[in-house]
Design a protein around this motif. Structure first.
Motif, mmCIF file in Angstrom:
data_model
loop_
_atom_site.group_PDB
_atom_site.id
_atom_site.type_symbol
_atom_site.label_atom_id
_atom_site.label_comp_id
_atom_site.label_asym_id
_atom_site.label_seq_id
_atom_site.Cartn_x
_atom_site.Cartn_y
_atom_site.Cartn_z
ATOM 1 N N VAL A 144 -2.361 -16.955 35.812
ATOM 2 C CA VAL A 144 -1.828 -16.555 37.119
ATOM 3 C C VAL A 144 -2.506 -15.265 37.571
ATOM 4 N N ARG A 145 -2.927 -15.264 38.840
ATOM 5 C CA ARG A 145 -3.499 -14.067 39.473
ATOM 6 C C ARG A 145 -2.991 -14.019 40.915
ATOM 7 N N PHE A 146 -2.598 -12.818 41.376
ATOM 8 C CA PHE A 146 -2.134 -12.709 42.766
ATOM 9 C C PHE A 146 -2.621 -11.403 43.376
ATOM 10 N N PHE A 147 -2.703 -11.408 44.698
ATOM 11 C CA PHE A 147 -3.208 -10.242 45.430
ATOM 12 C C PHE A 147 -2.414 -10.050 46.707
ATOM 13 N N ARG A 148 -2.036 -8.826 46.938
ATOM 14 C CA ARG A 148 -1.557 -8.342 48.222
ATOM 15 C C ARG A 148 -2.072 -6.922 48.356
ATOM 16 N N SER A 149 -2.183 -6.435 49.534
ATOM 17 C CA SER A 149 -2.826 -5.127 49.714
ATOM 18 C C SER A 149 -2.129 -4.017 48.939
ATOM 19 N N ASP A 150 -0.792 -4.132 48.741
ATOM 20 C CA ASP A 150 -0.059 -3.064 48.058
ATOM 21 C C ASP A 150 0.219 -3.372 46.594
ATOM 22 N N VAL A 151 0.015 -4.595 46.146
ATOM 23 C CA VAL A 151 0.303 -4.947 44.770
ATOM 24 C C VAL A 151 -0.602 -6.099 44.334
ATOM 25 N N GLN A 152 -1.071 -6.016 43.079
ATOM 26 C CA GLN A 152 -1.880 -7.072 42.488
ATOM 27 C C GLN A 152 -1.375 -7.307 41.074
ATOM 28 N N GLY A 153 -1.633 -8.489 40.534
ATOM 29 C CA GLY A 153 -1.144 -8.753 39.193
ATOM 30 C C GLY A 153 -1.779 -9.965 38.547
ATOM 31 N N VAL A 154 -1.636 -9.992 37.201
ATOM 32 C CA VAL A 154 -2.067 -11.150 36.410
ATOM 33 C C VAL A 154 -0.991 -11.391 35.348
ATOM 34 N N CYS A 155 -0.845 -12.644 34.931
ATOM 35 C CA CYS A 155 0.080 -12.993 33.859
ATOM 36 C C CYS A 155 -0.193 -14.430 33.433
ATOM 37 N N ASP A 156 0.569 -14.914 32.469
ATOM 38 C CA ASP A 156 0.393 -16.287 32.009
ATOM 39 C C ASP A 156 1.168 -17.265 32.877
ATOM 40 N N SER A 157 2.366 -16.876 33.283
ATOM 41 C CA SER A 157 3.174 -17.749 34.140
ATOM 42 C C SER A 157 4.037 -16.900 35.059
ATOM 43 N N LEU A 158 4.500 -17.547 36.140
ATOM 44 C CA LEU A 158 5.178 -16.807 37.213
ATOM 45 C C LEU A 158 6.227 -17.702 37.852
ATOM 46 N N MET A 159 7.285 -17.087 38.359
ATOM 47 C CA MET A 159 8.305 -17.821 39.111
ATOM 48 C C MET A 159 8.846 -16.935 40.226
ATOM 49 N N PHE A 160 9.056 -17.535 41.399
ATOM 50 C CA PHE A 160 9.635 -16.804 42.527
ATOM 51 C C PHE A 160 10.747 -17.640 43.125
ATOM 52 N N LYS A 161 11.930 -17.039 43.272
ATOM 53 C CA LYS A 161 13.082 -17.705 43.854
ATOM 54 C C LYS A 161 13.439 -17.035 45.183
ATOM 55 N N THR A 162 13.548 -17.842 46.205
ATOM 56 C CA THR A 162 13.866 -17.283 47.519
ATOM 57 C C THR A 162 15.313 -16.848 47.614
ATOM 58 N N TYR A 218 -7.013 -2.110 32.293
ATOM 59 C CA TYR A 218 -7.491 -3.469 32.571
ATOM 60 C C TYR A 218 -8.025 -3.618 34.001
ATOM 61 N N ASP A 219 -8.709 -2.634 34.492
ATOM 62 C CA ASP A 219 -9.201 -2.721 35.858
ATOM 63 C C ASP A 219 -10.215 -3.858 36.047
ATOM 64 N N TYR A 220 -10.878 -4.286 34.966
ATOM 65 C CA TYR A 220 -11.906 -5.321 35.085
ATOM 66 C C TYR A 220 -11.323 -6.724 35.311
ATOM 67 N N ILE A 221 -10.005 -6.881 35.078
ATOM 68 C CA ILE A 221 -9.383 -8.178 35.377
ATOM 69 C C ILE A 221 -8.514 -8.106 36.634
ATOM 70 N N ARG A 222 -8.478 -6.950 37.277
ATOM 71 C CA ARG A 222 -7.641 -6.767 38.469
ATOM 72 C C ARG A 222 -8.216 -7.557 39.650
ATOM 73 N N PRO A 223 -7.394 -8.357 40.359
ATOM 74 C CA PRO A 223 -7.870 -9.043 41.568
ATOM 75 C C PRO A 223 -8.237 -8.025 42.645
ATOM 76 N N LEU A 224 -9.448 -8.147 43.161
ATOM 77 C CA LEU A 224 -9.952 -7.168 44.128
ATOM 78 C C LEU A 224 -9.637 -7.544 45.565
ATOM 79 N N ASP A 225 -9.505 -8.817 45.839
ATOM 80 C CA ASP A 225 -9.158 -9.282 47.178
ATOM 81 C C ASP A 225 -8.599 -10.698 47.066
#
Length: 562
Positions: free
Chosen positions: A365-383, A528-535
């Motif tokens: 899992v990799r995600f990007f937003r201008s104010d937050v970025q992240g990586v992990c093995d799995s993710l869940m979001f509940k509205t 871990y800046d080398y695995i950080r999503p840049l955009d």
């Protein structure tokens, strides 16, 4: 009297009487012959029969045969025979019935009028008001109130129909309608191939079914399988939504379809759409598969799901994507771009609290937003609770801050981050100048945000910190290292404003000149800046941690032993 007659004959009038008697006998014979001809079944004149025989042998063509006609006339100056009443004509396996006809034996053609009934075998029947038939090229031209029936379950209606017996092809060009038990199809131009049970329609095509209506520029339809083959821009409208496609097929019996060439499916409310290079859809079962460049959008939930393969179920309101899968959440001005090997969207029905949408990502899992970025093995979001859960070695970045933990929960408020809760093995790092790093560790950590910036940090349990205090002039005093049960930090203008430690704490301040390299960082420090999503495009980049997770496992063991 008798003596007078004898005297008349003796006077030389005997020849005149004989002539008169002969005339009366000839008249009587002619009248009797005409009555017999009008009452008996007709037969072709000998001259016509002889002419037919000559035509057949010389031209090697099968001639049109008259099987029956109540009356046969030969008009002066008009070459065709005039056939009247209950006319039956036959030519090479086809019977043609009508009220009257002009049979031209010289050209091997005829024109038939009223109550046209054409029978080819036991499967093909044609009806109309007028028929022109050419026995040389075997072309039938039927006009006015035309009806073609095939196998008793298909009927074609039109006002002008040509049937080419050689090609076994019927076609119309002034509008027509094909009807079978399942569908009604209309168009400006159409053709039907009886041997293949295949109809082709062009221009203003419309297929009406009990469950949907299909509009198209061109369409093929198999009257046996009831499959409509789409060969031009088409729109399919039903009570569940609308389909836009230009290539594919639709089984009108099973409600299965295969849509090609970037087709689009839109739900009846118009707020959810699905596009793909090819889409297989089973309407009865309510599921579909998408192959190649899937694009699914929910304008109500403000979510987009993309991938090279996708599956969705309308009845369960469930979908997932794989192969370059991307989810985009754009409810706010700043969109969240999320990637995983597999992304899944599920709607959980709740009549009391309202339906809830759940987004899950599995592996890489990799995600990007201008104010937050992240990586992990799995993710869940509940509205329902607006919480983003990151599992298994998650890493979260905000500006120059990096946060690690066993599990990270990000609490959202209208898609803005309120708090990040880091559970177990927490480690937060602030990059000051690529050499010096502020560091914070503990069992449990909460990071509070205002807008897009961090405002407060709370560490509960085994709090450890390394900080580099900076004077107002920007100079660095030294390294401050602390230990306590609890620790809180307040930030102002992206800088540490206040640090609190309780109930007891220990700490040392080491001047910069006295610092050794191995003192500047905790032993399990990793940047871990080398695995950080840049955009938003960088979320698809495949990355691997250089320590391969080994340091994280060691840090867990050390924390568990404390």
């Amino acid at each position: 009297m008798l003596s007078k007659l004898k005297s008349f004959l003796n006077k030389g009038h005997r020849n005149r009487v004989a002539i008169l008697l002969c005339f009366l006998v000839m008249y009587a014979s002619a009248s009797n012959l005409m009555r017999q001809k009008m009452q008996a079944p007709p037969s072709l004149p000998k001259s016509v029969q002889k002419k037919d025989t000559v035509h057949q042998h010389t031209a090697n063509k099968k001639v049109i045969n008259m099987k029956r006609a109540e009356n046969i006339l030969q008009r002066e100056g008009f070459e065709p025979l005039v056939l009247l009443d209950s006319v039956i004509l036959y030519h090479d396996g086809i019977y043609m019935h009508c009220d009257s006809a002009y049979l031209n034996e010289a050209t091997n053609t005829f024109d038939a009028f009223s109550n046209i009934n054409v029978n080819q075998g036991d499967t093909l029947f044609m009806y109309g008001d007028y028929l022109h038939y050419n026995g040389n090229n075997k072309l039938l031209e039927v006009r006015r109130n035309v009806r073609l029936e095939n196998d008793k379950d298909m009927t074609l209606f039109t006002d002008s129909l040509n049937y080419d017996r050689v090609a076994n092809l019927a076609y119309y060009y002034n509008g027509g309608m094909l009807v079978d038990p399942e569908n009604e199809l209309t168009s400006d131009w159409g053709q039907y191939q009886p041997a293949l049970k295949l109809a082709t329609f062009r221009d203003s095509v419309k297929l009406v079914n009990d469950k949907f209506t299909l509009y198209s520029d061109a369409l093929k339809y198999n009257t046996d399988t009831k499959v409509a083959t789409i060969i031009a821009q088409s729109t399919i409208v039903s009570d569940s939504g609308t389909i836009y496609t230009s290539n594919g097929w639709y089984n009108t019996v099973t409600d299965e379809s295969l849509l090609l060439d970037r087709s689009t499916v839109v739900n009846k409310e118009g707020n959810r759409s699905l596009t793909g290079d090819s889409i297989f859809y089973n309407k009865q079962e309510g599921f579909g598969e998408v192959f190649g460049n899937m694009y699914m959008q929910d304008t109500l939930k403000k979510v987009i799901l993309k991938g090279n393969y996708g599956f969705y179920n309308d009845l369960a309101d469930f979908a997932y994507a794989t192969d370059s899968a991307i989810a985009i959440e754009y409810s706010q001005g700043d969109s969240l771009y999320l990637h995983a090997d597999t992304l899944r969207l599920t709607t959980i029905r709740d009549s009391i609290n309202g339906d809830m949408r759940e987004i899950m990502g599995f592996y890489n899992v990799r995600f990007f937003r201008s104010d937050v970025q992240g990586v992990c093995d799995s993710l869940m979001f509940k509205t329902q609770d607006s919480i983003l859960y990151l599992y298994k070695d998650p890493v979260l970045w905000n500006e120059n801050y990096q946060m690690l933990g066993d599990t990270i929960e990000i609490y959202m408020n209208d898609s803005a981050i309120d708090m990040a809760h880091i559970k177990k093995y927490c480690f937060a790092i602030e990059d000051i100048d690529s050499i010096h790093y502020n560091q914070l560790k503990g069992r449990d950590m909460k990071v509070f945000f205002e807008g897009k910036e961090m405002r407060n940090v709370l560490v509960e349990g085994n709090a450890e910190s390394i900080f580099y205090p900076i004077e107002k002039d920007g100079s660095m005093i030294g390294m401050n290292q602390t230990q306590s049960a609890y620790l809180s930090i307040s930030l102002k203008e992206k800088k540490i404003d206040l640090i609190k430690l309780w109930p007891q704490s220990t700490g040392t301040l080491t001047p910069i000149p006295d610092l050794l390299a191995d003192q500047m960082k905790f032993p399990d420090f990793r940047w871990y800046d080398y695995i950080r999503p840049l955009d938003k495009d960088d979320i698809l980049r495949r990355t691997k941690r250089k320590d391969d997770g080994g340091d994280m496992k060691k840090r867990r063991r050390r924390t568990e032993q404390q």
